[in-house]
Design an enzyme around this catalytic site. Structure first.
Site, PDB file in Angstrom:
ATOM      1  N   HIS A 159       9.337   8.416   1.253  1.00 39.74           N
ATOM      2  CA  HIS A 159       8.083   7.904   1.818  1.00 39.74           C
ATOM      3  C   HIS A 159       7.366   6.917   0.891  1.00 39.74           C
ATOM      4  O   HIS A 159       6.208   6.582   1.127  1.00 39.74           O
ATOM      5  CB  HIS A 159       7.138   9.051   2.199  1.00 39.74           C
ATOM      6  CG  HIS A 159       7.770  10.067   3.108  1.00 39.74           C
ATOM      7  ND1 HIS A 159       8.088   9.795   4.428  1.00 39.74           N
ATOM      8  CD2 HIS A 159       8.174  11.341   2.885  1.00 39.74           C
ATOM      9  CE1 HIS A 159       8.647  10.876   4.974  1.00 39.74           C
ATOM     10  NE2 HIS A 159       8.719  11.812   4.062  1.00 39.74           N
ATOM     11  N   GLU A 176       2.402  15.608  14.103  1.00 38.76           N
ATOM     12  CA  GLU A 176       2.741  14.434  14.901  1.00 38.76           C
ATOM     13  C   GLU A 176       4.192  14.502  15.348  1.00 38.76           C
ATOM     14  O   GLU A 176       5.052  15.021  14.622  1.00 38.76           O
ATOM     15  CB  GLU A 176       2.528  13.143  14.100  1.00 38.76           C
ATOM     16  CG  GLU A 176       1.080  12.841  13.795  1.00 38.76           C
ATOM     17  CD  GLU A 176       0.909  11.548  13.035  1.00 38.76           C
ATOM     18  OE1 GLU A 176      -0.207  11.004  13.065  1.00 38.76           O
ATOM     19  OE2 GLU A 176       1.883  11.071  12.416  1.00 38.76           O
ATOM     20  N   LYS A 231      -6.796  11.664   7.630  1.00 37.64           N
ATOM     21  CA  LYS A 231      -5.879  11.319   8.719  1.00 37.64           C
ATOM     22  C   LYS A 231      -6.307  11.909  10.052  1.00 37.64           C
ATOM     23  O   LYS A 231      -6.151  11.277  11.102  1.00 37.64           O
ATOM     24  CB  LYS A 231      -4.456  11.789   8.368  1.00 37.64           C
ATOM     25  CG  LYS A 231      -3.733  10.925   7.348  1.00 37.64           C
ATOM     26  CD  LYS A 231      -2.312  11.421   7.159  1.00 37.64           C
ATOM     27  CE  LYS A 231      -1.500  10.448   6.303  1.00 37.64           C
ATOM     28  NZ  LYS A 231      -2.010  10.350   4.942  1.00 37.64           N
ATOM     29  N   ARG A 275      -8.006  -0.751   1.317  1.00 39.62           N
ATOM     30  CA  ARG A 275      -7.894  -1.413   0.017  1.00 39.62           C
ATOM     31  C   ARG A 275      -6.864  -2.519   0.119  1.00 39.62           C
ATOM     32  O   ARG A 275      -6.231  -2.702   1.156  1.00 39.62           O
ATOM     33  CB  ARG A 275      -7.447  -0.406  -1.046  1.00 39.62           C
ATOM     34  CG  ARG A 275      -6.166   0.336  -0.639  1.00 39.62           C
ATOM     35  CD  ARG A 275      -5.595   1.168  -1.744  1.00 39.62           C
ATOM     36  NE  ARG A 275      -4.559   2.082  -1.307  1.00 39.62           N
ATOM     37  CZ  ARG A 275      -3.293   1.764  -1.059  1.00 39.62           C
ATOM     38  NH1 ARG A 275      -2.918   0.503  -1.176  1.00 39.62           N
ATOM     39  NH2 ARG A 275      -2.416   2.661  -0.675  1.00 39.62           N
TER      40      ARG A 275
END
Length: 664
Positions: A236, A201, A117, A293
């Site tokens: 999530h 973030e 990330k 993917r």
């Protein structure tokens, strides 16, 4: 090159999904399986199957060398990784290349970069893709992270740089929480992904989770195939997905699509990829991550574009060009998908395992099921709890939603607990129907209490009625030569069966009695009797009317109870107490005495004006060379006698009537 034989390095529904397209293209398929999957649907569906080890994924599905050896042994030209497992493992892609086997996916470089990330975000910033403000630096000292967090401001998210699926992720709302959140996230990240690197973030509160499907080929072409809204999530993890996004505009779609293409081009992307964004209420969007993917939710894109994404993957892996441009992509209608999980929503969504006793697949117009299960299969504790995906497509969003709800209501899975009931409930919530659901949807709608249901009286009546009929069938099967009509009667009286179920933690008695052909009376505790008409009854379905209202259910009978699935609720009923063929005095019965079948009324023992007590013999009926005593269900006075001894009597004809005593 032409792919002639394809090994699928995965299991369950995605393995079956890839096989379906491969079969349509004339490509032979090879499955790999662990001990736990020896009899699994994907294992049986392939042209060949290769055993790769014990149930634990670390010893089977994550064993790169075993999978490469299986491909070599079977002469496979290519390997499709599905999703999960090794699908985003750069070392696996590299091993395929070194073995001379085509990896159906992007380059090692793209997988490696986008799988981190922090590195991915730095690359996206450089490519001009909008990113959430935050920190993605290499300095991972705790003091540095605390300082950077203060600069970002609260609320913020701390995330594992190498992770996903909510692991190593923490929402921080105040300065006092930062240090502890960093340590907890770091520990989770290290345990889950082998890397303790974190990013920080700004938290976008209650955004939509919108992702763009991209495809690139080895000829330099990259397109986007519209978007998917995956906002309904629990911890999530995506639960409901749809395409297109309910609030999307053509201008916003183009902006997000072009940003996704820029992200793909920044890493020379080849194959299927998904660029995920957070979309704020103000229309601003931010790069979240790129999945290198095929996505779980790819079917909704297939349904509105008319494209087979697995076929595109295989074509591109074989070196073909996409064969179309961005201008050729059209979106038609609306498609919605749910993920059916083996989990218990009423027990904090804990995973559920066990034998699949019965699987009735959703059906209907515009409905598609991508599954990897069947009746008789097993849900093991070793793998992801997702069992199947149900996709419904319509000309508009409401038609797609209605079709999806209808198909789920008519489906069932008995054995492990599933989230079917929760999904139906979520799809029927006003916030979802209106297209207003964000990532906060489940928390706002269900809160701390979560999801819980209580069986309604109608459901309990259906259970009692179903168990009664199952018992009747069992009696017929074990009583050779006995007419089915006799099974509504005992040698003492009108057959009454007692079923005791818990309702709101209290035992409630349900008494079932036949009153005519396919007609029954169900007494519920002390309440007035409910009238039931059985319309159809099969080995796994019952359709009936309860007080004139139609109902239907799927069922499976066990020796000690019943699994029942009505339109919104699946329940396992354990029989606490059943008594059949007993005289149910206590005022439960009525005064009208009718014949249960055609036969000879041999004797009538009472006359008009006689007083009778519950249990007294009233008459004897002969049918199928067997005699059956008819006794009084209630105490009272005989007010009329219509049946005559030594005469034929029709089914449901009145024999006599008793006026119940006041005490009854």
């Amino acid at each position: 090159m032409k792919i002639r034989k394809l090994l699928i390095a995965n299991r369950g529904e995605i393995a079956c999904r890839v096989m379906r397209t491969a079969n349509a293209l004339g490509i032979k398929t090879v499955a790999v399986y662990s001990d736990a999957d020896a009899s699994a649907l994907h294992t049986k569906s392939a042209d060949e199957a290769v055993f790769i080890g014990p149930p634990a994924v670390a010893e089977s599905y994550l064993q790169i060398e075993k999978i490469i050896d299986a491909a070599k042994a079977t002469g496979s030209d290519a390997i499709h990784p599905g999703y999960g497992f090794l699908s985003e493992n750069a070392a696996f892609a590299d091993a395929c290349e070194k073995a001379g086997i085509v990896f159906v996916g992007p380059s090692t470089l793209a997988i490696d970069l986008m799988g981190d990330k922090a590195r991915a975000k730095r690359a996206m910033i450089e490519a001009g893709v909008p990113c959430v403000p935050g920190y993605q630096g290499e300095d991972q000292e705790t003091d540095t992270l605390i300082r950077e967090a203060a600069g970002v401001g609260y609320p913020l998210m701390i995330k594992a740089a190498a992770g996903g699926g909510g692991r190593g992720m923490r929402l921080v709302e105040a300065d006092s929480e930062v240090a502890n959140a960093i340590e907890t996230a770091r520990s989770e990240a290290l345990n889950a992904f082998g890397s303790a690197e974190l990013i920080i973030e700004k938290a976008i509160i209650s955004p939509r989770h919108v992702e763009i499907q991209v495809f690139g080929d080895s000829h330099g072409n990259v397109v986007y195939l519209g978007e998917r809204d995956c906002s309904v999530q629990r911890r999530h993890q995506k639960v409901i997905e749809e395409a297109p996004c309910p609030v999307m505009t053509p201008a916003l779609r183009q902006q997000m699509g072009e940003a996704a293409v820029a992200a793909a081009k920044a890493v020379d992307y080849v194959g299927a990829g998904t660029v995920e964004f957070l979309l704020g209420a103000d229309g601003e969007f931010y790069f979240l991550e790129m999945n290198t993917r095929l996505q779980v939710e790819h079917p909704v894109t297939e349904e509105i574009t008319g494209l087979d994404l697995v076929q595109l993957q295989l074509n591109i892996a074989a070196g073909d060009a996409l064969g179309f441009t961005q201008d050729d992509v059209e979106l038609n209608g609306h498609s919605m998908e749910i993920r059916l999980y083996a989990e218990d929503p009423e027990n904090d969504f804990l995973p559920s395992t066990g034998h699949i006793d019965l699987w009735i697949e959703p059906t209907g117009e515009g409905v598609r099921v991508d599954g990897g299960i069947e009746t008789g299969g097993e849900v093991s504790p070793f793998y992801d709890p997702m069992l199947a995906k149900v996709i419904a497509t319509g000309s508009n969003r409401e038609e797609a939603r209605s079709r999806l709800v209808r198909s789920l209501r008519d489906s069932c899975l008995f054995g492990p607990a599933t989230n079917r009931d929760f999904l139906i409930d979520a799809l029927e919530r006003d916030a979802f129907i209106s297209g207003e659901a964000t990532t906060a949807f489940i928390g706002e709608e269900y809160g701390e209490a979560g999801f819980a249901t209580q069986p309604a009286t109608e459901e309990l009546c259906i259970a009692a009625m179903t168990q009664y009929l199952v018992k009747k069938q069992d009696a017929l099967a074990s009583s050779a030569g006995v007419n089915d009509e006799l099974l509504n009667w005992a040698s003492a009286d009108l057959l009454g069966s007692v079923f005791i179920y818990k309702v709101s933690e209290k035992d409630t008695t349900f008494v079932v009695r036949p009153t005519g052909t396919d007609q029954y009376s169900i007494a519920v505790g002390d309440a007035a009797a409910i009238q039931v008409e059985v319309r159809t009854f099969s080995s796994d379905r019952i359709n009936l009317k309860i007080d004139g209202e139609p109902h239907h259910a799927a069922y499976l009978a066990y020796s000690d109870g019943l699994s029942l699935s009505i339109s919104t609720h699946t329940t396992q009923f354990t029989v606490e107490d059943i008594s059949a063929g007993e005289s149910l005095n206590d005022g439960a019965g009525g005064g009208m005495v009718v014949s249960p079948m055609h036969g000879q009324l041999l004797e009538v023992f009472v006359s008009e004006g006689d007083d009778v007590s519950a249990g007294d013999r009233l008459a004897v009926l002969e049918a199928m060379k067997m005699q059956h005593e008819i006794v009084a269900e209630v105490s009272g006075k005989v007010v009329s006698v219509q049946g005559q001894a030594n005469t034929q009597i029709a089914q449901d004809a009145v024999i006599l009537e008793i006026e119940p005593a006041s005490d009854d």
